[in-house]
Design a protein around this motif. Structure first.
Motif, PDB file in Angstrom:
ATOM      1  N   TYR A 119       0.774  -1.326  -0.111  1.00  0.00           N
ATOM      2  CA  TYR A 119      -0.165  -0.046  -0.202  1.00  0.00           C
ATOM      3  C   TYR A 119       0.863   1.322   0.126  1.00  0.00           C
ATOM      4  N   GLY A 120       2.107   1.232   0.154  1.00  0.00           N
ATOM      5  CA  GLY A 120       3.189   2.223   0.123  1.00  0.00           C
ATOM      6  C   GLY A 120       3.730   2.561  -1.358  1.00  0.00           C
ATOM      7  N   ILE A 121       3.193   1.912  -2.184  1.00  0.00           N
ATOM      8  CA  ILE A 121       3.570   2.061  -3.550  1.00  0.00           C
ATOM      9  C   ILE A 121       2.702   3.255  -4.247  1.00  0.00           C
ATOM     10  N   VAL A 122       3.337   4.247  -4.459  1.00  0.00           N
ATOM     11  CA  VAL A 122       2.753   5.589  -5.038  1.00  0.00           C
ATOM     12  C   VAL A 122       3.381   6.080  -6.050  1.00  0.00           C
ATOM     13  N   ASN A 123       2.683   6.881  -6.889  1.00  0.00           N
ATOM     14  CA  ASN A 123       3.127   7.487  -7.911  1.00  0.00           C
ATOM     15  C   ASN A 123       4.168   8.448  -7.571  1.00  0.00           C
ATOM     16  N   LYS A 124       5.380   8.300  -7.898  1.00  0.00           N
ATOM     17  CA  LYS A 124       6.717   9.166  -7.530  1.00  0.00           C
ATOM     18  C   LYS A 124       6.945   9.922  -8.814  1.00  0.00           C
ATOM     19  N   SER A 125       6.253   9.814  -9.863  1.00  0.00           N
ATOM     20  CA  SER A 125       6.562  10.590 -11.149  1.00  0.00           C
ATOM     21  C   SER A 125       6.054  12.135 -10.782  1.00  0.00           C
ATOM     22  N   GLN A 126       6.541  12.989 -11.745  1.00  0.00           N
ATOM     23  CA  GLN A 126       6.316  14.358 -11.912  1.00  0.00           C
ATOM     24  C   GLN A 126       4.793  14.581 -12.459  1.00  0.00           C
ATOM     25  N   SER A 127       4.161  13.718 -12.971  1.00  0.00           N
ATOM     26  CA  SER A 127       2.827  14.011 -13.494  1.00  0.00           C
ATOM     27  C   SER A 127       2.124  12.965 -13.179  1.00  0.00           C
ATOM     28  N   VAL A 128       0.540  13.087 -13.519  1.00  0.00           N
ATOM     29  CA  VAL A 128      -0.409  12.119 -13.548  1.00  0.00           C
ATOM     30  C   VAL A 128      -0.312  10.886 -14.593  1.00  0.00           C
ATOM     31  N   PHE A 133      -7.749  -0.194 -18.144  1.00  0.00           N
ATOM     32  CA  PHE A 133      -8.124  -1.420 -17.860  1.00  0.00           C
ATOM     33  C   PHE A 133      -9.366  -2.089 -18.585  1.00  0.00           C
ATOM     34  N   ASP A 134      -9.170  -2.791 -19.567  1.00  0.00           N
ATOM     35  CA  ASP A 134     -10.430  -3.219 -20.608  1.00  0.00           C
ATOM     36  C   ASP A 134     -10.969  -2.309 -21.006  1.00  0.00           C
ATOM     37  N   GLY A 135     -10.211  -0.925 -21.649  1.00  0.00           N
ATOM     38  CA  GLY A 135     -10.916   0.256 -22.292  1.00  0.00           C
ATOM     39  C   GLY A 135     -11.391   1.083 -21.365  1.00  0.00           C
ATOM     40  N   LYS A 136     -11.511   0.899 -19.871  1.00  0.00           N
ATOM     41  CA  LYS A 136     -11.741   1.792 -18.902  1.00  0.00           C
ATOM     42  C   LYS A 136     -10.442   2.520 -18.742  1.00  0.00           C
ATOM     43  N   LYS A 137     -10.442   3.833 -18.604  1.00  0.00           N
ATOM     44  CA  LYS A 137      -9.116   4.781 -18.242  1.00  0.00           C
ATOM     45  C   LYS A 137      -9.578   5.715 -16.975  1.00  0.00           C
ATOM     46  N   PHE A 138      -8.519   5.556 -16.213  1.00  0.00           N
ATOM     47  CA  PHE A 138      -8.557   6.623 -14.838  1.00  0.00           C
ATOM     48  C   PHE A 138      -7.023   7.094 -14.687  1.00  0.00           C
ATOM     49  N   HIS A 139      -6.970   7.902 -13.824  1.00  0.00           N
ATOM     50  CA  HIS A 139      -5.856   8.771 -13.671  1.00  0.00           C
ATOM     51  C   HIS A 139      -5.252   8.343 -12.118  1.00  0.00           C
ATOM     52  N   TRP A 140      -4.025   7.833 -12.246  1.00  0.00           N
ATOM     53  CA  TRP A 140      -3.190   7.794 -11.107  1.00  0.00           C
ATOM     54  C   TRP A 140      -2.403   8.885 -10.591  1.00  0.00           C
ATOM     55  N   LYS A 141      -2.973   9.726  -9.675  1.00  0.00           N
ATOM     56  CA  LYS A 141      -2.413  10.994  -9.251  1.00  0.00           C
ATOM     57  C   LYS A 141      -1.183  10.870  -8.529  1.00  0.00           C
ATOM     58  N   ILE A 142      -0.292  12.029  -8.527  1.00  0.00           N
ATOM     59  CA  ILE A 142       0.870  12.084  -7.603  1.00  0.00           C
ATOM     60  C   ILE A 142       0.633  11.633  -6.430  1.00  0.00           C
ATOM     61  N   GLY A 143       1.601  10.890  -5.734  1.00  0.00           N
ATOM     62  CA  GLY A 143       1.570  10.580  -4.357  1.00  0.00           C
ATOM     63  C   GLY A 143       0.568   9.702  -4.029  1.00  0.00           C
ATOM     64  N   GLU A 144      -0.460   8.913  -4.853  1.00  0.00           N
ATOM     65  CA  GLU A 144      -1.491   8.401  -4.621  1.00  0.00           C
ATOM     66  C   GLU A 144      -1.116   6.907  -4.723  1.00  0.00           C
ATOM     67  N   SER A 145      -1.582   6.065  -3.747  1.00  0.00           N
ATOM     68  CA  SER A 145      -1.376   4.667  -3.624  1.00  0.00           C
ATOM     69  C   SER A 145      -2.267   3.930  -4.831  1.00  0.00           C
ATOM     70  N   ILE A 146      -1.376   3.164  -5.609  1.00  0.00           N
ATOM     71  CA  ILE A 146      -1.801   2.431  -6.670  1.00  0.00           C
ATOM     72  C   ILE A 146      -3.000   1.541  -6.293  1.00  0.00           C
ATOM     73  N   LEU A 147      -2.678   0.745  -5.173  1.00  0.00           N
ATOM     74  CA  LEU A 147      -3.382  -0.331  -4.669  1.00  0.00           C
ATOM     75  C   LEU A 147      -4.668   0.299  -4.327  1.00  0.00           C
ATOM     76  N   GLN A 148      -4.740   1.012  -3.518  1.00  0.00           N
ATOM     77  CA  GLN A 148      -5.830   1.881  -2.914  1.00  0.00           C
ATOM     78  C   GLN A 148      -6.856   2.402  -3.979  1.00  0.00           C
ATOM     79  N   LYS A 149      -5.900   2.919  -5.213  1.00  0.00           N
ATOM     80  CA  LYS A 149      -6.662   3.510  -6.340  1.00  0.00           C
ATOM     81  C   LYS A 149      -7.369   2.412  -7.185  1.00  0.00           C
ATOM     82  N   LEU A 150      -6.811   1.269  -7.364  1.00  0.00           N
ATOM     83  CA  LEU A 150      -7.474   0.090  -7.992  1.00  0.00           C
ATOM     84  C   LEU A 150      -8.725  -0.393  -7.154  1.00  0.00           C
ATOM     85  N   GLU A 151      -8.306  -0.434  -5.789  1.00  0.00           N
ATOM     86  CA  GLU A 151      -9.584  -0.984  -5.036  1.00  0.00           C
ATOM     87  C   GLU A 151     -10.739  -0.012  -5.103  1.00  0.00           C
ATOM     88  N   SER A 152     -10.422   1.125  -5.175  1.00  0.00           N
ATOM     89  CA  SER A 152     -11.678   2.262  -5.418  1.00  0.00           C
ATOM     90  C   SER A 152     -12.375   2.193  -6.720  1.00  0.00           C
TER      91      SER A 152
END
Length: 661
Positions: A119-128, A133-152
């Motif tokens: 759960y500590g794996i976050v977006n460390k890049s400088q951009s979103v 996922f199967d044609g569905k697109k969403f944004h992984w924000k800076i500093g956001e946990s990728i696992l929590q994002k995918l769960e939501s």
């Protein structure tokens, strides 16, 4: 073991479940599952991907060094070889004591390290980052946990611990299916595999069953042997013996619990959340002097008025919630229970009694569920220190519902109508039929749920294939079979932290039934002992074979249940003395004659014994207390020396603090 003398931690222990995708070739760019797997590998986890009929399972393992560095980040307190609990430091791992199974971290610590890593794996890049996922697109924000994002987003279905197949089979042979040792269990192995709370439950259940053999033999003798004119005298003797037995059992259980904690290297500050920063603040003096002085300055600035206001507000909210629950039980549940007991008494037909009981059992399911949800909502507004305190507060409230439901009808038959024949019938029904049915239900329902999920999974796969696949479709991967198994949670609602609520509730209701009506049905202890011998194996079997591997809990005592058992002992003294009055005073005149006066005197003596013996037997073995005092002294000396060295070697310390004020 590797070249540095440390064991390799490579067994797959955590599983992340995602749906299978229908990705076309050349369209895998920024696929969220691929990104997730790559991020797992980047942080040093070992990844294995398994494709099931409907879902994909990402199995995770971590080398020991990765877990060690996560433990250091969490500041997990671990015991060093001289007996002091210190925050874990990976570079000095050799200074920390090993677990009974030889590993550096226990299962609870490993699980929380995994949780911290993934759960500590976050977006460390400088951009979103845009994920697909199967044609569905969403944004992984800076500093956001990728696992929590995918769960939501509903992409990660579940994250759960995986059974270790070798250890599971070994426990099946040596524990669940081992009937030669009736009450003996491999407690250390259970602790290593399931964690502290489940191991503590089985240690309590095993000791409770062993101690139950004495009252079972005594009650059986009272039932089979004719003592003639001494028969009525034997009942007060039996009551005194049972009260002494119960008091001594719980005192010696506290001693055993203390010994287990010492053997498992667990601090006495139980009840705190496991292994997080500031774990109960037990060794807060190990912080740097700057941090300590800053904290003191903040506390002084904040003022004691604010702290006192929060304290009293929390007490007021707990009092309000308790009052709401108690009034609800008295005003709503009590009339319902008394109505059922009265109708059961006046109805003459056994068929009508059976139908009435069926309607009653159906209705109380809604009462308990409504009461449980009400208690959960009330708990949210309490200022509890941590998860375990919250769980204890919830247990007290929900047990009140079950207490009224289980005993008020029996009190009605025993004390108001003095119908001991009906009383014994009700006790036999509750002890034999209810416990047998409960064991059948708690072991058959998980299997039926698993079978139904398995059937739906296979059926859905057949519909998708539309007859294209030849041969019988069935589950082949072990991880998919485990995913379809139900979670180990309370039957009244998943809000009650884990399935141990049901197991402890069953023991508490049984203990109350056999103790509070001991004089009316001494044989009940023999039925309880036989049931508990079976309960040990059936509970072990359902944990190892019928449920997912439970999430480990850090609580190292039986918590609120100990106070509930103590309350039931006091209640048993009162109810049994009332039963003896009913037996001796057949005319119902309630005259204070020598026999009745003796019963009232005996009641007060038993209450004195209950509270007196609690102080005669020490709650902690002498060797455990000596080790604890020695460790505390060593820790205090170490902290004092560290503090003095820091202050004497840093002349700028107080100047730095003064600048921050």
């Amino acid at each position: 073991m590797n070249e540095h003398g440390e064991e390799e931690q490579t067994a797959f222990e955590i599983v992340v479940v995602v749906p299978k995708r229908t990705v076309k070739e050349g369209d895998e760019s920024c696929d969220c599952v691929e990104v997730l797997v790559e991020e797992f590998r980047k942080v040093g986890l070992i990844v294995d991907r398994v494709f099931g009929l409907q879902d994909e399972f990402i199995k995770l393992a971590a080398p020991l060094e990765k877990l060690g560095r996560a433990a250091a980040e969490l500041q997990i307190k671990k015991r060093i070889h001289i007996g002091v609990d210190l925050p874990f430091v990976w570079e000095e791992f050799e200074a920390f004591a090993r677990q009974p199974d030889g590993l550096l971290f226990n299962w609870c610590e490993r699980f929380h390290c995994y949780h911290h890593i993934i759960y500590g794996i976050v977006n460390k890049s400088q951009s979103v980052i845009t994920l697909n996922f199967d044609g569905k697109k969403f944004h992984w924000k800076i500093g956001e946990s990728i696992l929590q994002k995918l769960e939501s987003e509903g992409i990660v279905k579940q994250v759960f611990p995986l059974h270790d197949e070798l250890t599971r089979k070994q426990l099946l042979r040596n524990w669940a299916l081992n009937w030669r040792d009736i009450t003996m269990q491999p407690i250390d192995e259970i602790y290593s595999y399931f964690g502290t709370k489940i191991a503590t439950y089985f240690a309590f259940l095993g000791m409770y069953t062993r101690w139950m053999l004495f009252p079972a033999a005594f009650g059986l003798a009272l039932q089979l042997v004719d003592f003639g004119s001494l028969q009525l005298l034997m009942l007060p003797v039996f009551l005194v013996s049972m009260v002494l037995w119960a008091v001594l059992f719980f005192q010696f259980w506290k001693r055993k619990n203390s010994a287990l904690l010492a053997r498992w290297q667990i601090s006495h500050s139980v009840g705190a959340d496991p292994g997080y920063k500031g774990f109960d603040m037990e060794w807060s003096s190990l912080q740097s002097p700057v941090e300590l002085i800053r904290k003191w300055s903040i506390d002084q600035t904040k003022g004691k008025e604010v702290v006192q206001r929060e304290e009293w507000f929390g007490c007021l909210m707990r009092f309000r919630n308790d009052a709401i629950v108690i009034l609800s039980i008295i005003c709503l549940q009590l009339p319902f229970e008394l109505t059922y007991a009265h109708l059961y008494e006046v109805i003459g037909s056994d068929i009508l009694k059976f139908g009435l009981t069926a309607i009653y059992l159906f209705a109380i399911q809604y009462f308990t569920k409504i009461g449980g949800k009400l208690s959960v909502n009330l708990i949210k507004y309490e200022n509890n220190e941590n998860t375990e305190y919250r769980a204890d507060s919830l247990i007290y409230k929900v047990f009140g519902l079950y207490f009224m439901q289980s005993y008020i009808g029996v009190f009605y038959h025993a004390l108001l109508h003095r119908n001991f024949k009906t009383l014994r019938q009700v006790l036999i029904q509750r002890l034999i039929l209810s416990e047998v049915l409960e064991n059948l239900m708690e072991n058959s329902l998980p299997y039926l749920r698993y079978s139904y999920k398995k059937y739906r999974t296979v059926r859905t796969k057949k519909k998708r294939d539309k007859g294209l696949s030849s041969g019988k479709i069935r589950l082949t991967s072990r991880v998919e079979k485990e995913y379809l198994k139900p979670d180990y949670s309370a039957s009244i609602g998943e809000e009650l932290e884990d399935g141990l609520f049901d197991d402890f509730l069953e023991l508490a209701l049984q203990f109350g039934m056999i103790m509070m009506f001991a004089c009316a049905f001494p044989l009940a202890f023999a039925f309880a002992a036989l049931n508990n011998v079976t309960e040990i194996r059936t509970d072990a079997l359902k944990l190892l074979s019928m449920f997912k591997r439970p999430i480990p809990r850090a609580s190292a005592t039986i918590g609120a249940w100990l106070n509930i058992f103590q309350f039931l002992i006091v209640m048993s003294i009162c109810t049994n003395c009332a039963l003896l009055v009913c037996l001796y005073d057949e005319e119902g005149k309630w005259k204070i004659e020598p026999g009745l006066a003796a019963i009232f005197i005996m009641e007060h003596i038993l209450l004195l014994i209950k509270f007196g013996f609690s102080h005669i037997v020490p709650e902690e073995p002498a060797w455990v207390k000596a080790n604890r005092m020695r460790n505390a002294t060593q820790a205090q000396d170490m902290c004092s020396k560290q503090l003095l060295r820091s202050i004497s070697g840093n002349e700028k310390l107080f100047a730095e603090v003064a600048k921050t004020e």
